[in-house]
Scaffold this active site. Structure first.
Site, short mmCIF file in Angstrom:
data_model
loop_
_atom_site.label_atom_id
_atom_site.label_comp_id
_atom_site.label_asym_id
_atom_site.label_seq_id
_atom_site.Cartn_x
_atom_site.Cartn_y
_atom_site.Cartn_z
N VAL A 11 0.98 -1.09 0.04
CA VAL A 11 0.00 -0.08 -0.05
C VAL A 11 0.80 1.39 -0.01
O VAL A 11 0.65 2.19 -0.76
CB VAL A 11 -0.97 -0.13 1.21
CG1 VAL A 11 -1.97 1.47 1.48
CG2 VAL A 11 -2.11 -1.21 0.92
N GLU A 154 -7.42 2.08 1.74
CA GLU A 154 -7.15 2.01 0.25
C GLU A 154 -8.08 0.96 -0.30
O GLU A 154 -8.54 -0.10 0.75
CB GLU A 154 -5.64 1.58 0.29
CG GLU A 154 -5.36 0.42 1.10
CD GLU A 154 -5.61 -1.07 0.46
OE1 GLU A 154 -5.77 -1.23 -0.86
OE2 GLU A 154 -5.55 -2.17 1.04
N LYS A 210 -14.15 -0.04 4.50
CA LYS A 210 -13.06 -0.70 4.10
C LYS A 210 -13.35 -2.46 4.53
O LYS A 210 -13.42 -3.07 3.86
CB LYS A 210 -11.63 -0.48 4.26
CG LYS A 210 -10.62 -1.36 4.13
CD LYS A 210 -10.77 -1.50 2.53
CE LYS A 210 -9.61 -2.67 2.13
NZ LYS A 210 -7.97 -2.38 2.26
N PHE A 255 -16.82 -11.17 -8.85
CA PHE A 255 -16.46 -12.02 -7.65
C PHE A 255 -17.44 -13.12 -7.61
O PHE A 255 -17.88 -13.41 -6.84
CB PHE A 255 -16.71 -11.10 -6.40
CG PHE A 255 -15.40 -10.17 -6.48
CD1 PHE A 255 -14.32 -10.50 -5.84
CD2 PHE A 255 -15.34 -8.87 -6.97
CE1 PHE A 255 -13.09 -9.62 -5.54
CE2 PHE A 255 -14.36 -7.98 -6.87
CZ PHE A 255 -13.13 -8.60 -6.10
N GLY A 259 -13.89 -21.16 -7.51
CA GLY A 259 -12.42 -21.25 -7.39
C GLY A 259 -11.86 -22.14 -6.20
O GLY A 259 -12.82 -22.80 -5.46
N CYS A 266 -5.72 -9.10 2.13
CA CYS A 266 -6.86 -8.30 2.38
C CYS A 266 -7.94 -9.08 3.08
O CYS A 266 -8.57 -9.11 4.07
CB CYS A 266 -7.64 -7.26 1.69
SG CYS A 266 -6.38 -6.03 0.94
N LYS A 269 -7.57 -11.45 6.15
CA LYS A 269 -7.24 -10.75 7.44
C LYS A 269 -8.59 -9.87 7.90
O LYS A 269 -8.75 -9.78 9.07
CB LYS A 269 -6.10 -9.77 7.16
CG LYS A 269 -5.91 -8.94 8.19
CD LYS A 269 -4.31 -8.25 7.90
CE LYS A 269 -4.54 -7.17 6.74
NZ LYS A 269 -5.23 -6.09 7.08
N LYS A 332 -3.13 -14.90 -6.57
CA LYS A 332 -3.95 -14.31 -7.87
C LYS A 332 -3.06 -13.95 -8.86
O LYS A 332 -1.95 -13.74 -8.38
CB LYS A 332 -5.11 -13.14 -7.31
CG LYS A 332 -4.30 -11.90 -6.86
CD LYS A 332 -5.50 -10.86 -6.79
CE LYS A 332 -5.75 -9.99 -7.92
NZ LYS A 332 -6.41 -8.83 -7.84
N ARG A 339 0.52 -14.36 0.44
CA ARG A 339 -0.06 -14.34 1.81
C ARG A 339 -1.59 -15.19 1.59
O ARG A 339 -2.35 -14.56 1.12
CB ARG A 339 -0.42 -12.92 2.34
CG ARG A 339 1.01 -12.43 2.69
CD ARG A 339 0.91 -10.86 2.89
NE ARG A 339 0.69 -9.98 1.89
CZ ARG A 339 0.68 -8.75 2.02
NH1 ARG A 339 0.93 -8.12 2.94
NH2 ARG A 339 0.47 -8.05 0.75
#
Length: 451
Positions: A11, A154, A210, A255, A259, A266, A269, A332, A339
């Site tokens: 970020v 962000e 967020k 989305f 998969g 993100c 967490k 991805k 992570r």
């Protein structure tokens, strides 16, 4: 404007570089001397398309610099962005020690009015703690200085972060001071030239926004993965189902790809942190707990399909003697981020079952070595190198180079033409035509999982 960005992770480095690209003087700060020295020499510590070129250009033109001297950077800057990590604790809560440590450092060194911006993803109420930390240091110094704390979460997608920052869907500003909100609007005005999507709200609502956004997207992913699993049991095609429900304007297509589970820095967490925040308020967030459970279960689906195909002979390591080639390691495409990557769970399970694993990824091999060491074989150059005499190919990450491969070459290299596709890259009918046994998610397989 004169800005410092504290933290040169994903970020911080993207934000600092993009602010410099729009004409600001930006100092990026980090405690890692090796990382700062590398950045000064043009070495970019993360893979993000377009980032290297922007860092090099803005450094050369004098708008972007790197330092370990936080005190000097704070003194020179009007706005200090806190962009350090907030890793999950054992209970799922966000660890704020780095954020509050930076806040205290700012309080120790500031000499005039400062705007302190929480750019890290932080729980509701963090701005209050940052304000208390800064004020505590000012009180210890015996000085009275004005400052404001702002929440500016962000919304960057790894692999498209530069575009997301330069042409944002929205910018959220949480501020309780009109003057400071206007300064933040001015800072972001170069990114709002086509469409002004800057939203100003109270600080706590900005902090919640967020988490709510990421939790909603994680929910869509887990929901669609469960629909895919049900489609497979009912002999329906999840691709057709996705087209049918995505065409509903209230839902849309984003989305809704099934998969092997979500990962990254993100969603896992933030889902955990929001569950923990709810618990602290005495609220049992049952829906998000289920989202998390579904995601963890989904990561284990592909190795169980592989085990079912080759047969569980009751041995402690039933895949011993089998070699599985893996395409994709990062969570991805267009990033080297490992992570919470589904590949970690999938490969660990394959190793536990006794399989030999060879893996290819265009960018994430270096990061993957931190998790697997020398327990697997790696390739980052040629995706076909790992296929020779492998018993099956498993696809985990949907890199573009995997979407239209040379199937004749794949079939010639594999011991038997079998593919386990965790991203539904190919059409089952086509795979059957060209002679592959093909297992995907939420669609009828071209071969039996019972051998």
């Amino acid at each position: 404007m004169r800005i410092c960005v504290i933290g040169t992770g994903y970020v911080g480095l993207v934000a600092g570089t993009c602010f410099a690209e729009s004409g600001n003087n930006v100092i990026c700060v980090d405690v890692d001397e090796a990382k700062i020295e590398g950045l000064r020499n043009g070495v970019i510590p993360i893979y993000e398309p377009g980032l290297k070129e922007l860092v090099h250009r803005n450094s050369a033109e004098g708008r972007l610099s790197f330092t370990t001297d936080l005190a000097a950077a704070v003194k020179e800057s009007l706005i200090s962005f806190i962009a350090v990590g907030t890793p999950p604790g054992e209970d799922g809560s966000a660890d704020l020690k780095h954020v509050l440590g930076v806040a205290r450092e700012i309080g120790r060194h500031m000499e005039g009015f400062k705007i302190i911006v929480d750019k890290s993803t932080v729980p509701v109420g963090t701005a209050d703690k940052v304000r208390q930390a800064v004020q505590g240091e000012l009180d210890r110094r015996g000085v009275s200085l004005e400052f404001d704390v702002v929440s500016n979460p962000e919304f960057l997608k790894e692999g498209a972060a530069i575009d997301d920052f330069m042409k944002p869907d929205r910018v959220v500003i949480g501020a309780d001071n009109v003057r400071t909100a206007e300064i933040m609007k001015e800072l972001y005005s170069p990114f709002m030239r086509k469409t002004n999507r800057l939203i100003v709200m109270d600080i706590r609502s900005a902090e919640m926004t967020k988490y709510a956004a990421n939790a909603m997207l994680a929910t869509r992913i887990s929901f669609m993965n469960q629909i895919a699993n049900l489609c497979e049991l009912m002999n329906a095609d999840v691709s057709a189902v996705r087209e049918g429900i995505g065409s509903d304007s209230r839902i849309g297509y984003d989305f809704l790809f099934p998969g092997v589970g979500y990962g990254g820095s993100c969603f896992p967490k933030d889902v955990k942190a929001l569950i923990k925040t709810a618990e602290e308020c005495g609220y049992d967030f049952l829906l998000l707990k289920s989202v998390e459970q579904v995601n963890e279960r989904q990561k284990r689906l592909l190795p169980e399909k592989i085990l079912g195909y080759f047969g569980n002979n009751g041995a402690s390591r039933p895949l011993a003697g089998k070699t599985i080639a893996v395409w994709g390691l990062s969570f991805k495409p267009r990033t080297d981020d490992m992570r919470e990557a589904p590949s970690i769970v999938i490969i660990e399970r394959l190793l536990e079952l006794g399989a030999t694993v060879r893996a290819h990824d265009p960018e994430a091999v270096r990061e993957a070595r931190k998790f697997f060491g020398d327990r697997i074989t790696y390739s980052s150059s040629n995706q076909y190198d790992i296929l020779a005499e492998a018993d099956a190919l498993a696809i985990i990450t949907e890199w573009n180079e995997y979407r239209n491969p040379d199937f004749e070459r794949i079939r010639a290299l594999l011991r038997q033409p079998v593919i386990f596709d965790g991203r539904n890259l190919y059409k089952p009918a086509r795979m059957q035509e060209i002679g592959f046994e093909y297992f995907s998610l939420g669609r009828t397989p071209t071969g039996s999982v019972e051998k």
